[in-house]
Motif scaffolding. Structure first.
Motif, PDB file in Angstrom:
ATOM      1  N   ALA A  57      54.021  17.290   6.006  1.00  0.00           N
ATOM      2  CA  ALA A  57      53.811  17.754   7.243  1.00  0.00           C
ATOM      3  C   ALA A  57      52.755  16.948   7.943  1.00  0.00           C
ATOM      4  O   ALA A  57      52.733  16.269   8.938  1.00  0.00           O
ATOM      5  N   GLN A 113      56.710  15.683   9.201  1.00  0.00           N
ATOM      6  CA  GLN A 113      57.984  16.640   9.305  1.00  0.00           C
ATOM      7  C   GLN A 113      57.592  18.030   8.935  1.00  0.00           C
ATOM      8  O   GLN A 113      56.973  18.205   8.048  1.00  0.00           O
ATOM      9  N   ILE A 114      57.930  19.102   9.698  1.00  0.00           N
ATOM     10  CA  ILE A 114      57.270  20.412   9.635  1.00  0.00           C
ATOM     11  C   ILE A 114      58.444  21.085   8.929  1.00  0.00           C
ATOM     12  O   ILE A 114      59.609  21.678   9.264  1.00  0.00           O
ATOM     13  N   SER A 115      58.057  21.227   7.500  1.00  0.00           N
ATOM     14  CA  SER A 115      58.902  21.901   6.537  1.00  0.00           C
ATOM     15  C   SER A 115      58.644  23.376   6.398  1.00  0.00           C
ATOM     16  O   SER A 115      57.264  23.639   6.241  1.00  0.00           O
ATOM     17  N   LEU A 116      59.452  24.212   6.802  1.00  0.00           N
ATOM     18  CA  LEU A 116      59.417  25.763   6.532  1.00  0.00           C
ATOM     19  C   LEU A 116      60.009  26.253   5.277  1.00  0.00           C
ATOM     20  O   LEU A 116      60.365  27.490   5.288  1.00  0.00           O
ATOM     21  N   HIS A 151      61.928  19.940  15.601  1.00  0.00           N
ATOM     22  CA  HIS A 151      62.350  21.190  15.529  1.00  0.00           C
ATOM     23  C   HIS A 151      63.595  21.448  14.808  1.00  0.00           C
ATOM     24  O   HIS A 151      63.938  22.385  13.917  1.00  0.00           O
ATOM     25  N   ALA A 175      62.517  21.525  11.270  1.00  0.00           N
ATOM     26  CA  ALA A 175      61.894  22.711  10.970  1.00  0.00           C
ATOM     27  C   ALA A 175      62.766  23.882  10.570  1.00  0.00           C
ATOM     28  O   ALA A 175      62.674  24.715   9.713  1.00  0.00           O
ATOM     29  N   THR A 204      65.200  23.580   7.622  1.00  0.00           N
ATOM     30  CA  THR A 204      64.503  24.087   6.064  1.00  0.00           C
ATOM     31  C   THR A 204      64.308  25.345   6.052  1.00  0.00           C
ATOM     32  O   THR A 204      64.210  26.156   5.170  1.00  0.00           O
ATOM     33  N   VAL A 261      54.528  24.409  17.156  1.00  0.00           N
ATOM     34  CA  VAL A 261      55.575  24.979  16.144  1.00  0.00           C
ATOM     35  C   VAL A 261      54.662  26.146  15.517  1.00  0.00           C
ATOM     36  O   VAL A 261      54.984  27.416  15.098  1.00  0.00           O
ATOM     37  N   CYS A 262      53.608  25.862  14.862  1.00  0.00           N
ATOM     38  CA  CYS A 262      52.570  26.677  14.072  1.00  0.00           C
ATOM     39  C   CYS A 262      52.114  27.731  15.206  1.00  0.00           C
ATOM     40  O   CYS A 262      51.714  28.918  14.357  1.00  0.00           O
TER      41      CYS A 262
END
Lengths: 342, 288
Positions: free
Chosen positions: A69, A74-77, A129, A132, A135, B98-99
């Motif tokens: 990230a 890239q926002i990995s959840l 999004h 995110a 994931t 997002v966070c």
């Protein structure tokens, strides 16, 4: 053209870890390092050692999230997937085939990296999004699969068989937490060294370029998708190491906990709190949030009382609203201001 | 497998899908307006369900009566969230957006768990209970009524957005924020309105859900996941799309649970999301 790029690399490599650290910062850093090495001999209670092991473990996990990230944007959840894979790889190999967890550690890293390719190749092309959410869903899906998979114990999970002989071979220490502490410290040291190197490598610069300006980076000929997948693989392998370590530490595998969205969330919270994209931000975040969680559990007691998560949530919200670059940047600013003062 | 069983699954999937759709439409509206994904959406649904529960448990108010109250309370919560939190997040990079909403969700969920324990609760004697029989098919009355109310809400929303001046302003803001501001549409107020309507819909969905579903702090998580899927399927920002997508998800889930294994029904829906975002990134019903 290529000459100037090499020059840029040179100047960047010559750049110190901190923006021109004054003497007292270097001294503080050295003292912190000495403290970390001597810690288990200064703080001999089981709790204080456990606390520090957790901080180190989470510092590694948060750094793994930071690679995907903070570096590639890239926002990995779904980081818990790789945590779980690491834990399961070593334990299944050991419990079913008697293979040492050291091999399991490697296998876990390999499997996690492969899983990162499998997940990343189709989804990392998605922007923001969409990735995110993808994931998040995959993480939840993997948890469902592991909870139903009889061969690995389904919902009740697995136990790591107890071996009292040759603890270093089996990576189990039943009389003391000190070996665990040094193992965690070693893993963190290697992990942070890798990321430090990575940030100053060509790959690291490309990643940061495509994070900040994807279109410009693509027009310069950076293969965006391939680089993002590579970052995701590195991140997955790091997370997997933490998973194997955790399994050896608690000796119980519980898919409910290992693959929980909570793990994916906490590594995100720590990194963003400390400062995402920075080297020390994840460690700072872990050093703040782990004691917060452990002490709130002591003071307010019991399970189900989730004071720590309330505080986490509020803290992260405040950071996102008022200081998106994280707490570390506050410190950095102060140091810079001090350094500039006559 | 008999025809009746499949028909039964279709009906119950359809009714559940309407709830998913109403949860999803709030998400899609907010995203369409300001390109922010509300990762705390499921937690607002959970709050709506608990609000309905406490109205019933403490005030003796049946969910059918507290429905408008819960909807208004949630709408107010939406306005407060917008002015207190979201307005600041809008200026932040996407990671912080997002966070930030994620953090809000974590705090709300943990707060609910702290205040009300993780126990499962139910509303035991609602006005509407029991089931109706149509031929060989049984339909739970709460589900039937809630399906109807969801459809009504969609109709009202559709009318509002397409037939009133404010609704047109909302659409204009979604299309082009700056152009809308130039012709005198108060975009800031439109954002707040979007949050009010979006969470109002969640309030209605939550109240109806509370009549036949367990109420617990984690309840929102799964609904939020399904709402994300619905929004991606329907195309981010499309009201009609989220209605169709919600129904589709309900059907896929109940038929998938019937034909395959019930425990894998969510997996099928998640696979649907991946297939859609990879092969048709603008959604099944969105225009290219």
């Amino acid at each position: 053209m290529s000459g100037s790029r090499t020059d840029m690399l040179k100047t960047a490599r010559a750049e110190p870890l901190w923006p021109r650290p004054p003497l007292w910062v270097s001294a503080l850093g050295a003292a912190a390092l000495a403290l970390l090495i001597a810690y288990p001999f200064i703080f001999t209670t089981s709790f204080s050692q456990h606390l520090m092991i957790l901080i180190l473990l989470y510092a590694l996990m948060a750094q793994s999230w930071n690679v995907v990230a903070g570096l590639s944007g890239q926002i990995s959840l779904g980081q818990a997937i790789f945590f779980g894979i690491g834990a399961y790889s070593s334990t299944v190999l050991f419990a079913k085939y008697g293979v040492t967890p050291w091999v399991g550690l490697m296998v876990g890293m390999l499997l996690s990296a492969l899983a990162a390719v499998a997940i990343g190749v189709p989804t990392l092309r998605l922007r923001g999004h969409y990735f995110a959410i993808a994931t998040l869903l995959i993480g939840s899906g993997v948890q469902i699969v592991f909870q139903r998979w009889d061969w690995v114990g389904a919902a009740s999970g697995l136990y790591v068989p107890i071996e009292r002989a040759s603890p270093w071979f089996y990576l189990q220490f039943h009389t003391s937490k000190v070996p665990y502490y040094y193992l965690a410290l070693g893993a963190v040291a290697i992990g942070y060294l890798v990321v430090w190197k990575l940030r100053r490598s060509r790959l690291g610069f490309r990643l940061q370029a495509l994070r900040d300006e994807p279109d410009a980076a693509a027009s310069l000929g950076i293969a965006i998708a391939r680089h993002k997948v590579l970052a995701f693989m590195i991140s997955a392998a790091m997370m997997s190491v933490a998973g194997t370590f955790y399994a050896q530490y608690v000796l119980v595998l519980d898919p409910e906990r290992l693959f929980s969205a909570e793990i994916s969330i906490i590594v995100l919270l720590m990194t963003v709190l400390g400062g995402s994209g920075t080297l020390w931000g994840p460690a700072l975040g872990a050093a703040i949030l782990v004691p917060l969680s452990e002490y709130s559990r002591i003071w307010f007691g019991g399970t189900g009382r989730t004071i720590d998560l309330i505080l986490y949530g509020i803290l992260i919200l405040l950071v996102c609203m008022w200081r998106t670059s994280g707490i570390l940047s506050l410190l950095e600013e102060r140091i810079r201001r001090r350094a500039e003062m006559p | 497998m008999s025809r009746d069983l499949i028909l039964q699954a279709v009906i119950s999937g359809l009714l559940m899908g309407l709830i998913y759709a109403l949860v999803a439409v709030g998400l899609t509206l907010i995203f369409g307006l300001m390109e922010i994904v509300n990762f705390a959406h499921g937690e607002f649904l959970m709050l709506a369900m608990f609000t309905a529960f406490w109205f019933w448990a403490l005030g003796g108010l049946d969910p059918m009566l507290s429905l408008p109250l819960v909807a208004i309370l949630l709408a107010v919560a939406g306005i407060l969230a917008h002015f207190g939190i979201i307005r600041r997040l809008l200026k932040a990079p996407m990671l912080a957006q997002v966070c930030g909403t994620f953090g809000l969700g974590v705090a709300l969920r943990a707060g609910a768990q702290f205040l009300w324990t993780p126990d499962f609760r139910t509303i035991t004697n609602p006005f509407i209970a029991g089931r109706v029989q149509i031929g060989p098919i049984f339909i739970g009355q709460p589900q039937l009524i809630s399906g109807g109310i969801c459809l009504l809400s969609f109709a009202a929303l559709w009318w509002f957005v397409t037939r009133t001046e404010t609704g047109l302003g909302l659409q204009a803001t979604a299309q082009d924020r700056q152009a809308a501001a130039v012709i005198g549409i108060p975009t800031e107020r439109m954002f707040a309105l979007g949050w009010a309507i979006g969470l109002g819909c969640v309030g209605i969905a939550g109240t109806m859900l509370s009549t036949f579903y367990y109420i617990f702090p984690e309840v929102g998580t799964n609904f939020a996941l399904l709402a994300f899927v619905a929004v991606a399927l329907g195309g981010f920002g499309s009201i009609a799309g989220s209605l169709l997508a919600g129904i589709l998800i309900g059907l896929v889930e109940s038929l998938g649970g019937l034909l395959l294994d019930p425990s894998y029904k969510t997996l099928i829906v998640f696979a649907l999301y991946l297939a859609v975002v990879i092969f048709r990134p603008h959604g099944l019903f969105g225009r290219f």
